[in-house]
Design a protein around this motif. Structure first.
Motif, PDB file in Angstrom:
ATOM      1  N   TYR A   1      64.320 -13.819  84.395  1.00 11.17           N
ATOM      2  CA  TYR A   1      62.887 -13.530  84.212  1.00 11.17           C
ATOM      3  C   TYR A   1      62.036 -14.762  84.544  1.00 11.17           C
ATOM      4  CZ  TYR A   1      63.535  -8.894  82.019  1.00 11.17           C
ATOM      5  OH  TYR A   1      63.823  -7.573  81.780  1.00 11.17           O
ATOM      6  N   ILE A   2      62.521 -15.949  84.166  1.00  9.37           N
ATOM      7  CA  ILE A   2      61.768 -17.171  84.528  1.00  9.37           C
ATOM      8  C   ILE A   2      61.682 -17.268  86.056  1.00  9.37           C
ATOM      9  CG2 ILE A   2      61.781 -19.716  84.495  1.00  9.37           C
ATOM     10  CD1 ILE A   2      63.082 -19.626  81.740  1.00  9.37           C
ATOM     11  N   LEU A   3      62.770 -16.915  86.706  1.00 10.99           N
ATOM     12  CA  LEU A   3      62.818 -16.961  88.175  1.00 10.99           C
ATOM     13  C   LEU A   3      61.974 -15.852  88.798  1.00 10.99           C
ATOM     14  CD1 LEU A   3      64.578 -18.766  90.093  1.00 10.99           C
ATOM     15  CD2 LEU A   3      66.249 -16.925  90.087  1.00 10.99           C
ATOM     16  N   ASP A   4      61.546 -14.929  87.959  1.00 13.46           N
ATOM     17  CA  ASP A   4      60.737 -13.789  88.372  1.00 13.46           C
ATOM     18  C   ASP A   4      61.475 -12.843  89.318  1.00 13.46           C
ATOM     19  OD1 ASP A   4      58.561 -12.145  88.316  1.00 13.46           O
ATOM     20  OD2 ASP A   4      57.475 -13.204  89.904  1.00 13.46           O
ATOM     21  N   VAL A   5      62.735 -12.543  88.947  1.00 13.23           N
ATOM     22  CA  VAL A   5      63.475 -11.496  89.661  1.00 13.23           C
ATOM     23  C   VAL A   5      63.901 -10.445  88.637  1.00 13.23           C
ATOM     24  CG1 VAL A   5      64.362 -13.032  91.460  1.00 13.23           C
ATOM     25  CG2 VAL A   5      65.714 -12.698  89.375  1.00 13.23           C
ATOM     26  N   ASN A   6      64.381  -9.322  89.148  1.00 13.05           N
ATOM     27  CA  ASN A   6      64.978  -8.326  88.253  1.00 13.05           C
ATOM     28  C   ASN A   6      66.454  -8.690  88.091  1.00 13.05           C
ATOM     29  OD1 ASN A   6      66.244  -6.175  87.068  1.00 13.05           O
ATOM     30  ND2 ASN A   6      65.463  -4.621  88.471  1.00 13.05           N
ATOM     31  N   PRO A   7      66.852  -9.220  86.922  1.00 15.23           N
ATOM     32  CA  PRO A   7      68.238  -9.680  86.796  1.00 15.23           C
ATOM     33  C   PRO A   7      69.248  -8.545  86.627  1.00 15.23           C
ATOM     34  CG  PRO A   7      66.845 -10.483  84.962  1.00 15.23           C
ATOM     35  CD  PRO A   7      66.067  -9.432  85.677  1.00 15.23           C
ATOM     36  N   PHE A   8      68.792  -7.303  86.697  1.00 13.57           N
ATOM     37  CA  PHE A   8      69.700  -6.198  86.373  1.00 13.57           C
ATOM     38  C   PHE A   8      69.972  -5.260  87.543  1.00 13.57           C
ATOM     39  CE2 PHE A   8      67.229  -7.462  82.595  1.00 13.57           C
ATOM     40  CZ  PHE A   8      68.235  -8.237  82.046  1.00 13.57           C
ATOM     41  N   ASP A   9      69.513  -5.619  88.736  1.00 11.18           N
ATOM     42  CA  ASP A   9      69.889  -4.795  89.887  1.00 11.18           C
ATOM     43  C   ASP A   9      70.744  -5.643  90.837  1.00 11.18           C
ATOM     44  OD1 ASP A   9      68.149  -6.486  91.149  1.00 11.18           O
ATOM     45  OD2 ASP A   9      66.741  -4.954  91.808  1.00 11.18           O
ATOM     46  N   GLN A  10      71.282  -5.014  91.865  1.00 15.17           N
ATOM     47  CA  GLN A  10      72.111  -5.736  92.841  1.00 15.17           C
ATOM     48  C   GLN A  10      72.004  -5.033  94.182  1.00 15.17           C
ATOM     49  OE1 GLN A  10      73.577  -4.784  89.762  1.00 15.17           O
ATOM     50  NE2 GLN A  10      73.947  -2.732  90.558  1.00 15.17           N
ATOM     51  N   PRO A  11      70.768  -4.940  94.725  1.00 16.04           N
ATOM     52  CA  PRO A  11      70.592  -4.181  95.973  1.00 16.04           C
ATOM     53  C   PRO A  11      71.419  -4.734  97.134  1.00 16.04           C
ATOM     54  CG  PRO A  11      68.607  -5.463  95.435  1.00 16.04           C
ATOM     55  CD  PRO A  11      69.507  -5.532  94.248  1.00 16.04           C
TER      56      PRO A  11
ATOM     57  N   LEU B   1      78.008 -12.795  86.878  1.00 11.81           N
ATOM     58  CA  LEU B   1      76.835 -12.544  86.030  1.00 11.81           C
ATOM     59  C   LEU B   1      75.599 -13.228  86.606  1.00 11.81           C
ATOM     60  CD1 LEU B   1      75.785 -11.392  83.304  1.00 11.81           C
ATOM     61  CD2 LEU B   1      76.386 -13.581  82.256  1.00 11.81           C
ATOM     62  N   TYR B   2      75.733 -14.511  86.910  1.00 12.70           N
ATOM     63  CA  TYR B   2      74.562 -15.259  87.373  1.00 12.70           C
ATOM     64  C   TYR B   2      74.262 -15.011  88.852  1.00 12.70           C
ATOM     65  CZ  TYR B   2      73.676 -17.374  82.927  1.00 12.70           C
ATOM     66  OH  TYR B   2      73.329 -17.541  81.606  1.00 12.70           O
ATOM     67  N   GLY B   3      75.306 -14.890  89.653  1.00 14.36           N
ATOM     68  CA  GLY B   3      75.104 -14.681  91.090  1.00 14.36           C
ATOM     69  C   GLY B   3      74.419 -13.354  91.384  1.00 14.36           C
ATOM     70  N   GLU B   4      74.909 -12.286  90.765  1.00 11.94           N
ATOM     71  CA  GLU B   4      74.324 -10.967  91.022  1.00 11.94           C
ATOM     72  C   GLU B   4      72.982 -10.802  90.326  1.00 11.94           C
ATOM     73  OE1 GLU B   4      76.750  -7.505  90.214  1.00 11.94           O
ATOM     74  OE2 GLU B   4      77.800  -7.685  92.102  1.00 11.94           O
ATOM     75  N   SER B   5      72.789 -11.530  89.234  1.00 11.33           N
ATOM     76  CA  SER B   5      71.539 -11.361  88.491  1.00 11.33           C
ATOM     77  C   SER B   5      70.398 -12.148  89.119  1.00 11.33           C
ATOM     78  CB  SER B   5      71.723 -11.794  87.029  1.00 11.33           C
ATOM     79  OG  SER B   5      72.700 -10.982  86.415  1.00 11.33           O
ATOM     80  N   GLU B   6      70.709 -13.340  89.657  1.00  7.93           N
ATOM     81  CA  GLU B   6      69.624 -14.207  90.127  1.00  7.93           C
ATOM     82  C   GLU B   6      69.511 -14.333  91.636  1.00  7.93           C
ATOM     83  OE1 GLU B   6      68.844 -17.289  86.531  1.00  7.93           O
ATOM     84  OE2 GLU B   6      70.298 -17.962  88.006  1.00  7.93           O
TER      85      GLU B   6
END
Ligand code: PA5
Length: 446
Positions: free
Chosen positions: A407-417, A285-290
């Motif tokens: 979102y705080i990290l300013d990434v899209n937490p819902f993709d996994q390119p 969850l956290y690895g792929e999201s952040e």
């Protein structure tokens, strides 16, 4: 109502309260964006309101399908990878008896997993053992095209059909996939399997509260209604609670505050082996999201006290770029009292009369203090007990906190390119039709 509790007190030697509270408004804004679907990756935020949206009719359909399978099988093989199996495995292992596999008279089928690796020996041994077992298959793939599960399904489907015939195999196979797209959808429709849909707006790693997680959990005999109730309670609680008391916002803020101070690795620690796979789910969850755009806290995990005898040295004295989040269960299910021993050769009579859990809790406290003294900030999450309700709370808590934290990290937490890179190399090396150009290029590198 009692909820899971979060404590960040033991991080305050490393970050000031103000450094955490500086994320207050931002995290509240991100929580609202998640609920309103206005943040990055908003096409995949359908999971945010999932607990309050699941209907009794949907739960009944899942339960009835589980019951239908239970009448026919001793073992259910869940075929899926990443978000398509980690949630089910995490919950099933957290709620099962540690020694289920040794119990002869299990009233529920044993749930096992395939399609998470491409090991020939794994598949051989699995097929060999299944030859003499009444088994069924729950094949899960949102895209319906992922290689690992597709390969395992091809083999196990054939084995099942050879063993019980095509008609009975159909009764024992359930497919969970996209509503209309992908090879698995086409196959399931052609064969007439019972199917469930993974909603378009829910990504794999946020799908545990859809049939992806709920069906295998129901087959294993756990109460999916209570699990969803727990998630719903946490959904409400995180919406209604101010930052100071809001576990999801505080967790997201604290880990980002620590990250900004160079604490780039988070170790999720547990003191109960049943939580091992909760950590595996959490890591995905956290690895792929952040983990993207050259950013992100690296999620790691340890099982304690076991790993104090392996990883403990590093945590205590290695590079000081880590923080630890401890998952603790307040109340055990059973009671074991330590007996007095006449000879006392092990010198443990000072513990006689105490519960084993008292020893475990003192190990936990002693370790927490030692790690804090050694420069490892400590976050603590406490579950009142290990049951469906609090696991449901925990899952939702981690999911919503992950969205806010991303979102705080300013990434899209819902993709996994980044997940595509290995696939493309693998297909090029295997000379998949359509990959001719990539095959040529990759062969020049060998
Ligand atoms: O979180 C994700 O989206 C991924 O980990 C997927 O769950 C994983 O890659 C499996 O994909 P699929 O369900 O399409 O087979």
């Amino acid at each position: 109502m009692e909820h899971i509790k979060l404590s960040v007190e033991k991080t305050l030697n490393f970050v000031d309260r103000e450094e955490i509270f500086k994320y207050k408004e931002e995290s509240e804004k991100h929580l609202t964006a998640l609920h309103e679907g206005t943040g990055k990756g908003n096409e995949y935020t359908g999971w945010v309101n999932l607990p309050s949206k699941i209907t009794a009719v949907e739960l009944k359909d899942i339960q009835e399908t589980a019951n239908h399978l239970k009448e026919r099988i001793e073992v259910l093989v869940v075929i899926g990878i990443g978000g398509s199996y980690l949630g089910a495995k995490a919950v099933n292992d957290a709620l099962a008896n540690n020694f289920d596999m040794l119990q002869a008279d299990n009233e529920n089928p044993l749930v096992i997993y395939a399609g998470q690796n491409i090991s020939e020996d794994y598949l051989y041994e699995l097929m060999e053992i299944l030859e003499n077992i009444e088994f069924g298959i729950c094949v899960i793939s949102k895209s319906g095209t992922t290689t690992e599960p597709a390969l395992a399904f091809r083999l196990l489907k054939e084995l099942l059909e050879e063993g019980v015939g095509k008609e009975e195999a159909k009764e024992r196979i359930v497919a969970i996939t996209d509503e209309s797209k992908g090879a698995l959808r086409t196959l399931a429709d052609q064969e007439g399997y019972k199917t469930f849909v993974i909603p378009d707006n829910v990504g794999g790693r946020y799908s545990v509260l859809t049939p992806v997680g709920l069906l295998p959990i129901a087959v294993a005999g756990h109460d999916i209604t209570k699990l969803v109730e727990g998630a719903k309670a946490m959904q409400k609680y995180t919406v209604a609670t101010d930052f100071e008391e809001n576990p999801a916002l505080l967790y997201a803020a604290t880990r980002n505050a620590l990250y900004s101070k160079g604490k780039e690795i988070e170790i999720l620690a547990n003191y109960n082996p049943k939580l091992h796979n909760i950590a595996e789910w959490w890591k995905q969850l956290y690895g792929e999201s952040e983990g993207k755009e050259n950013k992100g806290i690296f999620p790691a995990s340890v099982d304690l006290t076991s790993d104090l005898h392996s990883m403990g040295q590093y945590i205590q004295e290695g590079k000081r770029n880590i923080f630890e989040t401890v998952l603790s269960i307040a109340k055990t299910k059973y009671k074991v009292v330590i007996p007095k021993d006449k000879g006392n050769l092990d010198k443990l009579n000072f513990l006689a009369g105490k519960r084993v859990d008292e020893v475990n809790k003192m190990a936990e406290l002693g370790t927490q203090l030692a790690h804090v003294d050694g420069g490892v900030p400590n976050i603590r999450i406490e579950l009142p007990e290990l049951n469906e309700f609090y696991i449901g709370e925990l899952l939702y808590f981690f999911e919503i906190a992950c969205g806010v934290s991303g979102y705080i990290l300013d990434v899209n937490p819902f993709d996994q390119p980044g997940v595509e890179a290995y696939k493309s190399n693998m297909f090029a090396l295997l000379e998949k039709p359509g990959f001719e150009e990539e095959t040529k290029k990759i062969k020049e590198r060998l």
